[in-house]
Design a protein around this motif. Structure first.
Motif, PDB file in Angstrom:
ATOM      1  N   THR A  47      18.483   4.220  10.020  1.00 38.42           N
ATOM      2  CA  THR A  47      17.856   4.322   8.696  1.00 38.42           C
ATOM      3  C   THR A  47      17.117   5.647   8.566  1.00 38.42           C
ATOM      4  OG1 THR A  47      17.618   1.934   8.662  1.00 38.42           O
ATOM      5  CG2 THR A  47      16.246   3.156   7.131  1.00 38.42           C
ATOM      6  N   PHE A  86      16.029   2.389   0.055  1.00 39.37           N
ATOM      7  CA  PHE A  86      15.216   2.458   1.266  1.00 39.37           C
ATOM      8  C   PHE A  86      13.825   1.901   1.013  1.00 39.37           C
ATOM      9  CE2 PHE A  86      18.423   5.702   1.775  1.00 39.37           C
ATOM     10  CZ  PHE A  86      18.790   5.585   3.107  1.00 39.37           C
ATOM     11  N   VAL A 102      17.154  -0.306   4.907  1.00 39.68           N
ATOM     12  CA  VAL A 102      18.125   0.275   3.980  1.00 39.68           C
ATOM     13  C   VAL A 102      19.049  -0.823   3.473  1.00 39.68           C
ATOM     14  CG1 VAL A 102      19.765   0.902   5.827  1.00 39.68           C
ATOM     15  CG2 VAL A 102      19.815   2.151   3.647  1.00 39.68           C
ATOM     16  N   THR A 107       9.541   7.917   2.681  1.00 37.78           N
ATOM     17  CA  THR A 107      10.788   8.676   2.564  1.00 37.78           C
ATOM     18  C   THR A 107      11.097   9.449   3.842  1.00 37.78           C
ATOM     19  OG1 THR A 107       9.590  10.499   1.538  1.00 37.78           O
ATOM     20  CG2 THR A 107      10.637   8.915   0.060  1.00 37.78           C
ATOM     21  N   SER A 115      21.035  -0.726   9.037  1.00 39.11           N
ATOM     22  CA  SER A 115      21.694   0.585   9.033  1.00 39.11           C
ATOM     23  C   SER A 115      23.133   0.518   9.536  1.00 39.11           C
ATOM     24  CB  SER A 115      20.878   1.604   9.830  1.00 39.11           C
ATOM     25  OG  SER A 115      20.663   1.155  11.152  1.00 39.11           O
ATOM     26  N   VAL A 148      18.420   8.274   5.440  1.00 43.17           N
ATOM     27  CA  VAL A 148      17.615   8.653   4.272  1.00 43.17           C
ATOM     28  C   VAL A 148      17.714  10.158   3.989  1.00 43.17           C
ATOM     29  CG1 VAL A 148      15.392   9.138   5.394  1.00 43.17           C
ATOM     30  CG2 VAL A 148      15.425   8.116   3.092  1.00 43.17           C
ATOM     31  N   PRO A 203      11.659   5.614   6.829  1.00 40.93           N
ATOM     32  CA  PRO A 203      11.962   4.307   6.240  1.00 40.93           C
ATOM     33  C   PRO A 203      12.210   3.266   7.327  1.00 40.93           C
ATOM     34  CG  PRO A 203      13.884   5.702   6.168  1.00 40.93           C
ATOM     35  CD  PRO A 203      12.761   6.563   6.692  1.00 40.93           C
TER      36      PRO A 203
END
Length: 139
Positions: A69, A91, A101, A95, A50, A73, A98
């Motif tokens: 991360t 990702f 990334v 959802t 990230s 998202v 996550p």
């Protein structure tokens, strides 16, 4: 083995300003390949997944993304995985939570801070390690 650089020509179908931003994001992401893995404490010399995304978007596109991360998202628009464009974020995990990334660079490839052993690498999207979702930050 080093994979060939992914061309950014796919970005040509985007609006000019978005295309330029996407090309800048892809270019800077690819420049990070070979750097170490870390928690971002060493500045632009080592990244976790990230912090790599956050750094590239800030430096290449002037876009301030959240640090984690989990928060990244939530940014941008959802993109079907069969409609990816260079610069989209990939990702893995759920959802809503996550765990990884990466930055899609075109040609079915992405740049990510993979593991502490691998550091920042260019990888091919595979069925073995397929992303869960994608987000488009560049509009």
């Amino acid at each position: 083995a080093t994979l060939p650089k992914a061309p950014v020509s796919q970005a040509a179908s985007l609006p000019a300003s978005t295309s330029a931003q996407a090309a800048a994001v892809v270019n800077l992401a690819e420049q990070q390949v070979g750097k170490g893995y870390g928690w971002g404490a060493n500045g632009p010399d080592s990244f976790d997944c990230s912090s790599l995304v956050q750094y590239v978007y800030q430096q290449a596109a002037g876009i301030n993304l959240p640090r984690t991360t989990y928060d990244q998202v939530k940014v941008g628009e959802d993109v079907p995985l069969d409609q990816l464009q260079p610069g989209d974020l990939l990702f893995w995990g759920s959802t809503t939570a996550p765990y990884h990334v990466a930055i899609y660079v075109g040609n079915n490839q992405y740049v990510n801070a993979a593991t502490p052993e691998q550091g920042v690498i260019l990888q091919i999207i595979s069925s073995y390690y397929y992303p869960t979702c994608a987000r488009r930050v560049l509009q």
